[in-house]
Design a protein around this motif. Sequence first.
Motif, PDB file in Angstrom:
ATOM      1  N   ASP A  47      91.192  49.244  30.688  1.00 20.17           N
ATOM      2  CA  ASP A  47      89.959  49.307  31.422  1.00 20.17           C
ATOM      3  C   ASP A  47      89.214  50.490  31.903  1.00 20.17           C
ATOM      4  O   ASP A  47      88.244  50.358  32.233  1.00 20.17           O
ATOM      5  N   ASP A  48      90.025  51.541  31.772  1.00 15.63           N
ATOM      6  CA  ASP A  48      89.807  53.206  32.107  1.00 15.63           C
ATOM      7  C   ASP A  48      89.224  53.565  30.930  1.00 15.63           C
ATOM      8  O   ASP A  48      90.086  53.906  29.939  1.00 15.63           O
ATOM      9  N   ILE A  49      87.755  53.794  30.708  1.00 17.96           N
ATOM     10  CA  ILE A  49      87.480  54.390  29.431  1.00 17.96           C
ATOM     11  C   ILE A  49      87.986  55.875  29.292  1.00 17.96           C
ATOM     12  O   ILE A  49      87.917  56.462  28.288  1.00 17.96           O
ATOM     13  N   HIS A  50      88.157  56.578  30.593  1.00 17.18           N
ATOM     14  CA  HIS A  50      88.685  58.044  30.324  1.00 17.18           C
ATOM     15  C   HIS A  50      89.785  57.994  29.683  1.00 17.18           C
ATOM     16  O   HIS A  50      90.194  58.976  29.280  1.00 17.18           O
ATOM     17  N   ARG A  51      90.540  57.030  29.686  1.00 15.48           N
ATOM     18  CA  ARG A  51      91.917  57.054  29.368  1.00 15.48           C
ATOM     19  C   ARG A  51      91.888  56.761  27.696  1.00 15.48           C
ATOM     20  O   ARG A  51      93.074  57.034  26.936  1.00 15.48           O
ATOM     21  N   ALA A  52      90.856  56.484  27.008  1.00 11.38           N
ATOM     22  CA  ALA A  52      90.950  55.568  25.794  1.00 11.38           C
ATOM     23  C   ALA A  52      90.960  56.837  24.799  1.00 11.38           C
ATOM     24  O   ALA A  52      90.375  57.790  24.835  1.00 11.38           O
ATOM     25  N   ASP A  53      91.797  56.327  23.868  1.00  7.59           N
ATOM     26  CA  ASP A  53      91.839  57.287  22.594  1.00  7.59           C
ATOM     27  C   ASP A  53      90.853  56.595  21.623  1.00  7.59           C
ATOM     28  O   ASP A  53      90.313  57.422  20.546  1.00  7.59           O
ATOM     29  N   ILE A  54      90.522  55.288  21.611  1.00 12.86           N
ATOM     30  CA  ILE A  54      89.483  54.773  20.721  1.00 12.86           C
ATOM     31  C   ILE A  54      88.593  53.865  21.590  1.00 12.86           C
ATOM     32  O   ILE A  54      89.185  53.120  22.476  1.00 12.86           O
ATOM     33  N   ILE A  55      87.427  53.947  21.383  1.00 10.15           N
ATOM     34  CA  ILE A  55      86.425  52.792  22.107  1.00 10.15           C
ATOM     35  C   ILE A  55      85.655  52.226  21.098  1.00 10.15           C
ATOM     36  O   ILE A  55      85.326  52.735  20.160  1.00 10.15           O
ATOM     37  N   LEU A  56      85.714  50.824  21.318  1.00  8.26           N
ATOM     38  CA  LEU A  56      85.079  49.985  20.209  1.00  8.26           C
ATOM     39  C   LEU A  56      84.154  49.083  20.765  1.00  8.26           C
ATOM     40  O   LEU A  56      84.617  48.657  21.853  1.00  8.26           O
ATOM     41  N   LEU A  57      82.958  48.762  20.148  1.00  8.26           N
ATOM     42  CA  LEU A  57      82.184  47.751  20.707  1.00  8.26           C
ATOM     43  C   LEU A  57      81.896  46.750  19.839  1.00  8.26           C
ATOM     44  O   LEU A  57      81.907  46.690  18.722  1.00  8.26           O
ATOM     45  N   ASN A  58      82.311  45.453  20.166  1.00  4.85           N
ATOM     46  CA  ASN A  58      82.219  44.106  19.438  1.00  4.85           C
ATOM     47  C   ASN A  58      80.835  43.703  19.791  1.00  4.85           C
ATOM     48  O   ASN A  58      80.579  43.148  20.689  1.00  4.85           O
ATOM     49  N   THR A  59      79.803  43.602  18.744  1.00  2.29           N
ATOM     50  CA  THR A  59      78.424  43.343  18.959  1.00  2.29           C
ATOM     51  C   THR A  59      78.029  42.228  18.470  1.00  2.29           C
ATOM     52  O   THR A  59      78.536  41.295  17.585  1.00  2.29           O
ATOM     53  N   CYS A  60      76.878  41.557  19.033  1.00  6.00           N
ATOM     54  CA  CYS A  60      75.949  40.545  18.613  1.00  6.00           C
ATOM     55  C   CYS A  60      74.594  41.118  18.386  1.00  6.00           C
ATOM     56  O   CYS A  60      74.064  41.826  19.243  1.00  6.00           O
ATOM     57  N   SER A  61      74.042  40.187  17.322  1.00  6.66           N
ATOM     58  CA  SER A  61      72.808  40.636  17.075  1.00  6.66           C
ATOM     59  C   SER A  61      71.732  39.363  17.111  1.00  6.66           C
ATOM     60  O   SER A  61      70.588  39.515  16.594  1.00  6.66           O
ATOM     61  N   VAL A  62      71.973  38.333  17.593  1.00  6.65           N
ATOM     62  CA  VAL A  62      71.392  36.872  17.712  1.00  6.65           C
ATOM     63  C   VAL A  62      70.008  37.172  18.665  1.00  6.65           C
ATOM     64  O   VAL A  62      69.056  36.870  18.268  1.00  6.65           O
ATOM     65  N   ARG A  63      70.224  37.863  19.718  1.00  4.05           N
ATOM     66  CA  ARG A  63      69.195  38.220  20.505  1.00  4.05           C
ATOM     67  C   ARG A  63      69.034  39.810  20.716  1.00  4.05           C
ATOM     68  O   ARG A  63      69.894  40.428  20.347  1.00  4.05           O
TER      69      ARG A  63
END
Length: 211
Positions: free
Chosen positions: A87-103
């Motif tokens: 949950d610590d973005i500073h620690r991440a090697d990879i950042i992923l967004l799982n997205t929605c386009s309905v709205r």
Amino acid sequence: RKDEKAGYSIYGKGLMVFSAQGLMEALTLIFQELYEGLIYFGPLGLKGFSVTNGKYIYLQTFGCQMNVHDSEKMLSILATHDYRPTDDIHRADIILLNTCSVRAKPEHKVYSALGRFKKFKEKNHHLIIGVGGCVAQQEGERLLDRIGHLDLVFGTHNLHRLPDLIDDIQASRRPMCAVEFYDEVRSLDIFPAPSDGEKVKSYVTIMQGCD
């Protein structure tokens, strides 16, 4: 990176020291990255760098329960390649967004988040930033053209390819786009194990897509 002459090796956030000189060189590197803001001291100690070989993924989910389930699958797939959620973005090697386009609102949130992630990429050029889900499926290469610091776009039929796509990016340092459709969706056969031992419910896939 690896520098046998200096006597140390760094893989992601993992440090291996081969000699006393290597320890001095590695400490010099740590202090330099502290100065540049690539790592920092937080309440639990040093952030952005550890002496273990752990690899971390920060995953943010937009949209419906189907996306929540797909995110669980992504974490399950990447866990087999030694990636752990954080949950610590500073620690991440990879950042992923799982997205929605309905709205429109979730889609706007995705572009806003990608804009905020640019500063992390500027501080850590080895960071991989990716977008999956419906926005990725719909936009494809246009996302890569629009977001210069984006590394990976993968569609709803390509969850199972995540480890290979990440390996390819790390090897080539080039962005990748995988939005092909398949007759068989291999990720439908992935059943993620509960991440919490006390969890008493989970989602299952009964259809692919929103219509």
